[in-house]
Design an enzyme around this catalytic site. Sequence first.
Site: not given
Ligand code: GLY
Length: 356
Positions: A83, A203, A221, A231, A254-255
Amino acid sequence: MSSSRREFLKKATAVGAGAFATGIIPSRLVNDAVAQGKTVAIASANGVQAVTRAMELIRSGADALDAVIAGVNIVENDPNDTSVGYGGLPNELGVVELDAAVMHGPTHRAGAVASLRNIKNPSKVARVLLERTDHVLLVGEGALQFAKAHGFKEEDLLTDLARDEWLRWKENLSTKDDWLPPHDENSKDIGGLFEPFFRNTGTIHCSAIDQKGNISCVTTTSGLAYKIPGRVGDSPIIGAGLYVDNQVGAAGSTGRGEANLINCSCVMIVEYMRQGKSPEQACLEVCKRIVDNNKMRRLKFDDGRPNFNVKFYAVNNKGGYGSCCIYEGGEFAVHDGTSAKYVPSAYLYAKHPQLR
Ligand code: GLY
Protein backbone atom coordinates in the site's frame (compact mmCIF):
# COMPACT_ATOMS: atom_id res chain seq x y z
CA MET A 1 -16.78 6.37 35.14
CA SER A 2 -15.83 10.05 34.82
CA SER A 3 -18.53 12.52 33.85
CA SER A 4 -16.71 13.39 30.60
CA ARG A 5 -16.54 9.71 29.69
CA ARG A 6 -20.26 9.29 30.54
CA GLU A 7 -21.08 12.37 28.48
CA PHE A 8 -19.07 11.08 25.53
CA LEU A 9 -20.67 7.64 25.64
CA LYS A 10 -24.10 9.26 25.88
CA LYS A 11 -23.40 11.40 22.82
CA ALA A 12 -21.83 8.51 20.96
CA THR A 13 -24.82 6.26 21.64
CA ALA A 14 -27.11 9.02 20.49
CA VAL A 15 -25.47 8.82 17.06
CA GLY A 16 -26.58 5.22 16.79
CA ALA A 17 -30.04 5.84 18.14
CA GLY A 18 -30.97 7.49 14.85
CA ALA A 19 -30.97 5.71 11.54
CA PHE A 20 -28.42 3.01 12.36
CA ALA A 21 -27.38 0.85 15.28
CA THR A 22 -24.03 2.05 16.55
CA GLY A 23 -21.39 0.31 18.63
CA ILE A 24 -18.69 2.49 20.08
CA ILE A 25 -15.75 1.24 22.04
CA PRO A 26 -13.68 4.36 22.63
CA SER A 27 -10.09 3.24 22.77
CA ARG A 28 -8.81 6.19 24.78
CA LEU A 29 -10.71 9.07 26.26
CA VAL A 30 -8.45 10.47 28.94
CA ASN A 31 -5.12 10.87 27.21
CA ASP A 32 -5.24 14.61 27.57
CA ALA A 33 -5.11 14.16 31.33
CA VAL A 34 -2.41 11.52 31.50
CA ALA A 35 -0.06 12.57 28.75
CA GLN A 36 0.90 16.13 29.63
CA GLY A 37 4.17 17.16 28.02
CA LYS A 38 5.13 13.73 26.73
CA THR A 39 6.82 12.78 23.53
CA VAL A 40 4.66 10.49 21.39
CA ALA A 41 4.58 8.96 17.92
CA ILE A 42 1.37 7.59 16.43
CA ALA A 43 0.78 5.80 13.12
CA SER A 44 -1.61 3.66 11.18
CA ALA A 45 -1.57 -0.04 12.05
CA ASN A 46 1.19 -0.80 9.51
CA GLY A 47 3.44 1.65 11.36
CA VAL A 48 4.70 -0.09 14.49
CA GLN A 49 8.26 -0.08 13.12
CA ALA A 50 7.75 3.52 12.02
CA VAL A 51 6.79 4.74 15.51
CA THR A 52 9.66 2.74 17.03
CA ARG A 53 12.19 4.39 14.70
CA ALA A 54 10.58 7.82 15.12
CA MET A 55 10.80 7.56 18.92
CA GLU A 56 14.46 6.42 18.78
CA LEU A 57 15.27 9.57 16.83
CA ILE A 58 13.16 11.81 19.05
CA ARG A 59 14.96 10.45 22.12
CA SER A 60 18.26 11.36 20.50
CA GLY A 61 17.01 14.93 20.06
CA ALA A 62 15.71 14.83 16.48
CA ASP A 63 13.05 17.16 15.14
CA ALA A 64 9.64 15.44 14.85
CA LEU A 65 9.64 15.89 11.05
CA ASP A 66 12.95 14.03 10.61
CA ALA A 67 11.65 11.36 12.97
CA VAL A 68 8.33 10.65 11.24
CA ILE A 69 9.90 10.63 7.76
CA ALA A 70 12.60 8.17 8.85
CA GLY A 71 9.83 6.05 10.38
CA VAL A 72 7.68 5.82 7.26
CA ASN A 73 10.73 5.27 5.03
CA ILE A 74 10.95 1.78 6.55
CA VAL A 75 7.47 1.01 5.22
CA GLU A 76 8.05 2.77 1.88
CA ASN A 77 11.09 0.48 1.37
CA ASP A 78 9.24 -2.71 2.40
CA PRO A 79 8.30 -4.77 -0.69
CA ASN A 80 5.74 -6.69 1.36
CA ASP A 81 3.62 -3.64 2.19
CA THR A 82 1.58 -3.31 -1.00
CA SER A 83 0.00 0.00 0.00
CA VAL A 84 3.04 2.27 0.20
CA GLY A 85 6.24 3.02 -1.73
CA TYR A 86 8.25 0.19 -3.31
CA GLY A 87 5.90 -2.75 -3.95
CA GLY A 88 2.75 -0.61 -3.77
CA LEU A 89 -0.17 -1.78 -5.89
CA PRO A 90 -0.15 -0.08 -9.31
CA ASN A 91 -2.71 1.93 -11.28
CA GLU A 92 -5.00 0.29 -13.85
CA LEU A 93 -2.14 0.17 -16.38
CA GLY A 94 0.16 -1.65 -13.97
CA VAL A 95 2.29 1.41 -13.17
CA VAL A 96 2.99 2.36 -9.54
CA GLU A 97 2.15 6.01 -8.78
CA LEU A 98 2.91 7.37 -5.32
CA ASP A 99 1.52 10.27 -3.26
CA ALA A 100 3.00 11.78 -0.10
CA ALA A 101 2.96 14.93 2.00
CA VAL A 102 4.88 16.19 5.00
CA MET A 103 3.99 19.02 7.36
CA HIS A 104 6.23 20.73 9.90
CA GLY A 105 4.44 22.18 12.92
CA PRO A 106 6.91 24.81 14.20
CA THR A 107 7.29 26.55 10.82
CA HIS A 108 3.83 25.62 9.48
CA ARG A 109 5.37 24.61 6.18
CA ALA A 110 4.40 21.68 3.97
CA GLY A 111 5.60 19.78 0.91
CA ALA A 112 3.78 17.21 -1.19
CA VAL A 113 4.11 15.14 -4.35
CA ALA A 114 1.40 13.27 -6.22
CA SER A 115 1.32 10.72 -9.06
CA LEU A 116 5.08 10.31 -8.70
CA ARG A 117 6.49 7.33 -10.64
CA ASN A 118 9.77 5.44 -10.19
CA ILE A 119 10.90 7.03 -6.91
CA LYS A 120 10.36 4.83 -3.88
CA ASN A 121 10.49 7.46 -1.11
CA PRO A 122 7.96 10.16 -2.05
CA SER A 123 8.00 11.41 1.55
CA LYS A 124 11.68 12.35 1.16
CA VAL A 125 10.92 14.18 -2.09
CA ALA A 126 8.07 16.03 -0.33
CA ARG A 127 10.51 17.06 2.36
CA VAL A 128 13.02 18.47 -0.17
CA LEU A 129 10.16 20.36 -1.83
CA LEU A 130 9.28 21.90 1.56
CA GLU A 131 12.88 22.95 2.15
CA ARG A 132 14.02 24.00 -1.29
CA THR A 133 11.10 25.50 -3.20
CA ASP A 134 8.40 28.09 -2.80
CA HIS A 135 5.76 25.47 -3.75
CA VAL A 136 3.69 23.04 -1.72
CA LEU A 137 2.59 20.41 -4.28
CA LEU A 138 4.19 18.97 -7.42
CA VAL A 139 2.55 16.26 -9.54
CA GLY A 140 3.48 13.69 -12.19
CA GLU A 141 6.32 14.44 -14.56
CA GLY A 142 7.18 17.70 -12.78
CA ALA A 143 7.53 15.86 -9.48
CA LEU A 144 9.75 13.23 -11.11
CA GLN A 145 11.99 15.83 -12.75
CA PHE A 146 12.28 17.65 -9.41
CA ALA A 147 13.21 14.42 -7.62
CA LYS A 148 15.86 13.60 -10.25
CA ALA A 149 17.27 17.13 -10.02
CA HIS A 150 17.86 16.44 -6.34
CA GLY A 151 19.60 13.13 -6.95
CA PHE A 152 16.79 10.66 -6.34
CA LYS A 153 17.36 7.52 -8.42
CA GLU A 154 14.66 6.11 -10.69
CA GLU A 155 13.78 2.45 -10.24
CA ASP A 156 10.98 0.06 -11.17
CA LEU A 157 8.65 -0.01 -8.15
CA LEU A 158 6.45 -2.88 -9.37
CA THR A 159 7.32 -6.07 -7.50
CA ASP A 160 6.23 -9.52 -8.66
CA LEU A 161 3.86 -9.65 -5.68
CA ALA A 162 2.11 -6.42 -6.69
CA ARG A 163 2.11 -7.39 -10.41
CA ASP A 164 0.41 -10.72 -9.58
CA GLU A 165 -2.26 -8.88 -7.54
CA TRP A 166 -2.81 -6.43 -10.39
CA LEU A 167 -3.12 -9.26 -12.92
CA ARG A 168 -5.68 -11.00 -10.68
CA TRP A 169 -7.68 -7.76 -10.57
CA LYS A 170 -7.46 -7.24 -14.34
CA GLU A 171 -8.38 -10.81 -15.18
CA ASN A 172 -11.40 -10.76 -12.88
CA LEU A 173 -12.66 -7.30 -13.73
CA SER A 174 -15.24 -8.17 -16.31
CA THR A 175 -16.63 -11.05 -18.36
CA LYS A 176 -16.75 -8.63 -21.30
CA ASP A 177 -13.02 -8.33 -22.03
CA ASP A 178 -10.30 -10.70 -23.16
CA TRP A 179 -8.22 -10.95 -19.99
CA LEU A 180 -9.01 -14.24 -18.20
CA PRO A 181 -7.71 -15.85 -15.04
CA PRO A 182 -6.32 -19.40 -15.34
CA HIS A 183 -9.25 -21.72 -16.13
CA ASP A 184 -10.12 -25.15 -17.54
CA GLU A 185 -12.73 -26.62 -19.86
CA ASN A 186 -15.36 -26.72 -17.07
CA SER A 187 -14.96 -23.11 -15.96
CA LYS A 188 -18.10 -20.97 -16.31
CA ASP A 189 -18.67 -17.20 -16.08
CA ILE A 190 -14.98 -16.55 -15.61
CA GLY A 191 -13.44 -13.10 -15.64
CA GLY A 192 -16.08 -11.25 -13.59
CA LEU A 193 -16.27 -10.66 -9.88
CA PHE A 194 -19.36 -12.04 -8.19
CA GLU A 195 -18.96 -10.60 -4.74
CA PRO A 196 -18.44 -7.11 -3.37
CA PHE A 197 -14.89 -6.14 -4.16
CA PHE A 198 -13.19 -3.67 -1.90
CA ARG A 199 -10.24 -1.88 -3.38
CA ASN A 200 -7.06 -1.47 -1.39
CA THR A 201 -6.53 2.06 -0.05
CA GLY A 202 -3.72 1.25 2.38
CA THR A 203 -1.43 4.08 3.35
CA ILE A 204 0.85 5.00 6.22
CA HIS A 205 0.39 8.10 8.33
CA CYS A 206 2.75 9.05 11.19
CA SER A 207 2.57 12.06 13.54
CA ALA A 208 4.96 12.78 16.41
CA ILE A 209 5.84 15.25 19.15
CA ASP A 210 9.53 15.80 19.80
CA GLN A 211 11.39 16.80 22.97
CA LYS A 212 10.82 20.49 22.26
CA GLY A 213 7.07 19.87 22.08
CA ASN A 214 7.02 20.46 18.31
CA ILE A 215 4.62 18.40 16.20
CA SER A 216 5.07 17.18 12.62
CA CYS A 217 3.47 14.57 10.41
CA VAL A 218 3.70 12.63 7.16
CA THR A 219 1.32 10.56 5.03
CA THR A 220 2.61 8.39 2.17
CA THR A 221 0.82 5.91 -0.09
CA SER A 222 0.58 4.15 -3.42
CA GLY A 223 -3.06 5.27 -3.35
CA LEU A 224 -6.13 3.43 -4.50
CA ALA A 225 -5.14 0.17 -6.15
CA TYR A 226 -5.85 0.05 -9.91
CA LYS A 227 -6.84 3.73 -10.01
CA ILE A 228 -7.20 5.69 -13.21
CA PRO A 229 -3.68 6.99 -14.00
CA GLY A 230 -3.27 10.43 -12.48
CA ARG A 231 -5.83 9.90 -9.71
CA VAL A 232 -4.69 11.72 -6.59
CA GLY A 233 -6.11 10.80 -3.21
CA ASP A 234 -6.13 12.60 0.11
CA SER A 235 -2.60 11.66 1.24
CA PRO A 236 -0.68 14.48 -0.50
CA ILE A 237 -3.38 17.08 0.12
CA ILE A 238 -2.75 19.28 3.14
CA GLY A 239 -5.92 19.41 5.23
CA ALA A 240 -7.39 16.22 3.76
CA GLY A 241 -4.88 13.40 4.42
CA LEU A 242 -2.85 15.18 7.11
CA TYR A 243 -2.65 18.46 8.97
CA VAL A 244 -0.74 19.98 11.86
CA ASP A 245 -1.10 23.13 13.89
CA ASN A 246 1.79 23.26 16.35
CA GLN A 247 -0.41 24.99 18.96
CA VAL A 248 -3.11 22.32 18.77
CA GLY A 249 -2.06 18.95 17.36
CA ALA A 250 -1.86 16.81 14.24
CA ALA A 251 -4.13 14.42 12.37
CA GLY A 252 -3.80 11.94 9.53
CA SER A 253 -5.88 9.42 7.69
CA THR A 254 -5.93 6.14 5.80
CA GLY A 255 -8.85 4.66 3.88
CA ARG A 256 -11.06 6.13 1.14
CA GLY A 257 -9.26 9.29 0.08
CA GLU A 258 -12.19 10.71 -1.87
CA ALA A 259 -14.20 10.97 1.36
CA ASN A 260 -11.42 12.97 2.99
CA LEU A 261 -10.94 15.23 -0.03
CA ILE A 262 -14.58 16.36 0.02
CA ASN A 263 -14.70 16.74 3.81
CA CYS A 264 -11.27 18.34 4.46
CA SER A 265 -11.11 15.74 7.20
CA CYS A 266 -7.75 16.28 8.87
CA VAL A 267 -7.97 20.05 9.20
CA MET A 268 -11.43 19.46 10.72
CA ILE A 269 -9.98 17.06 13.31
CA VAL A 270 -7.40 19.66 14.32
CA GLU A 271 -10.13 22.30 14.53
CA TYR A 272 -12.26 20.02 16.75
CA MET A 273 -9.23 19.54 19.02
CA ARG A 274 -8.77 23.32 19.11
CA GLN A 275 -12.36 23.53 20.39
CA GLY A 276 -11.40 21.20 23.24
CA LYS A 277 -12.28 17.74 22.01
CA SER A 278 -9.87 14.90 22.74
CA PRO A 279 -8.03 13.39 19.76
CA GLU A 280 -10.39 10.42 19.72
CA GLN A 281 -13.55 12.53 20.02
CA ALA A 282 -12.30 14.79 17.22
CA CYS A 283 -11.72 11.76 14.96
CA LEU A 284 -15.20 10.46 15.79
CA GLU A 285 -16.79 13.82 14.88
CA VAL A 286 -15.24 13.67 11.43
CA CYS A 287 -16.39 10.06 10.93
CA LYS A 288 -19.92 11.28 11.66
CA ARG A 289 -19.53 14.21 9.29
CA ILE A 290 -18.42 11.90 6.47
CA VAL A 291 -21.45 9.67 7.05
CA ASP A 292 -23.80 12.69 7.08
CA ASN A 293 -22.31 13.99 3.83
CA ASN A 294 -22.37 10.61 2.05
CA LYS A 295 -25.31 11.21 -0.30
CA MET A 296 -24.54 8.86 -3.20
CA ARG A 297 -26.50 5.62 -3.37
CA ARG A 298 -23.57 3.81 -4.99
CA LEU A 299 -21.50 4.57 -1.88
CA LYS A 300 -24.05 3.08 0.54
CA PHE A 301 -25.00 -0.38 1.66
CA ASP A 302 -28.69 -1.29 1.50
CA ASP A 303 -29.18 0.06 5.03
CA GLY A 304 -27.76 3.47 4.11
CA ARG A 305 -24.40 3.15 5.83
CA PRO A 306 -21.21 3.88 3.82
CA ASN A 307 -19.81 0.96 1.86
CA PHE A 308 -16.27 2.19 2.58
CA ASN A 309 -14.12 2.81 5.60
CA VAL A 310 -11.98 5.74 6.72
CA LYS A 311 -9.54 5.71 9.64
CA PHE A 312 -8.18 8.70 11.53
CA TYR A 313 -5.21 9.15 13.88
CA ALA A 314 -4.61 12.25 15.99
CA VAL A 315 -2.31 13.67 18.65
CA ASN A 316 -2.79 16.85 20.64
CA ASN A 317 -0.12 19.25 21.86
CA LYS A 318 -0.11 17.66 25.33
CA GLY A 319 0.79 14.20 24.04
CA GLY A 320 -2.77 12.87 24.09
CA TYR A 321 -3.62 10.61 21.17
CA GLY A 322 -6.51 8.66 19.70
CA SER A 323 -8.00 7.11 16.61
CA CYS A 324 -11.44 6.41 15.20
CA CYS A 325 -12.75 4.56 12.12
CA ILE A 326 -16.20 4.48 10.58
CA TYR A 327 -16.28 0.68 11.04
CA GLU A 328 -15.12 -1.55 13.88
CA GLY A 329 -11.93 -3.54 13.60
CA GLY A 330 -9.29 -0.85 13.17
CA GLU A 331 -6.21 -0.39 15.29
CA PHE A 332 -3.26 1.95 15.31
CA ALA A 333 0.39 1.94 16.34
CA VAL A 334 1.69 4.21 19.07
CA HIS A 335 4.93 4.80 20.92
CA ASP A 336 4.27 6.75 24.11
CA GLY A 337 7.92 7.05 25.09
CA THR A 338 7.87 3.73 26.93
CA SER A 339 7.10 1.11 24.29
CA ALA A 340 5.51 0.62 20.88
CA LYS A 341 2.12 -1.05 20.87
CA TYR A 342 -1.07 -1.59 18.93
CA VAL A 343 -4.22 0.04 20.31
CA PRO A 344 -7.77 -0.64 19.07
CA SER A 345 -9.37 2.34 17.33
CA ALA A 346 -12.76 3.66 18.40
CA TYR A 347 -15.47 3.26 15.79
CA LEU A 348 -18.79 4.65 14.73
CA TYR A 349 -20.44 1.42 13.56
CA ALA A 350 -20.02 -2.24 14.42
CA LYS A 351 -18.65 -4.37 11.58
CA HIS A 352 -21.09 -4.33 8.67
CA PRO A 353 -22.50 -7.72 7.61
CA GLN A 354 -21.78 -6.84 3.95
CA LEU A 355 -18.12 -6.00 4.70
CA ARG A 356 -15.67 -8.85 4.32
N1 GLY B 1 -6.09 7.32 1.53
C1 GLY B 1 -5.29 6.94 0.46
C2 GLY B 1 -5.89 7.18 -0.84
O1 GLY B 1 -7.12 7.21 -0.96
O2 GLY B 1 -5.17 7.34 -1.81
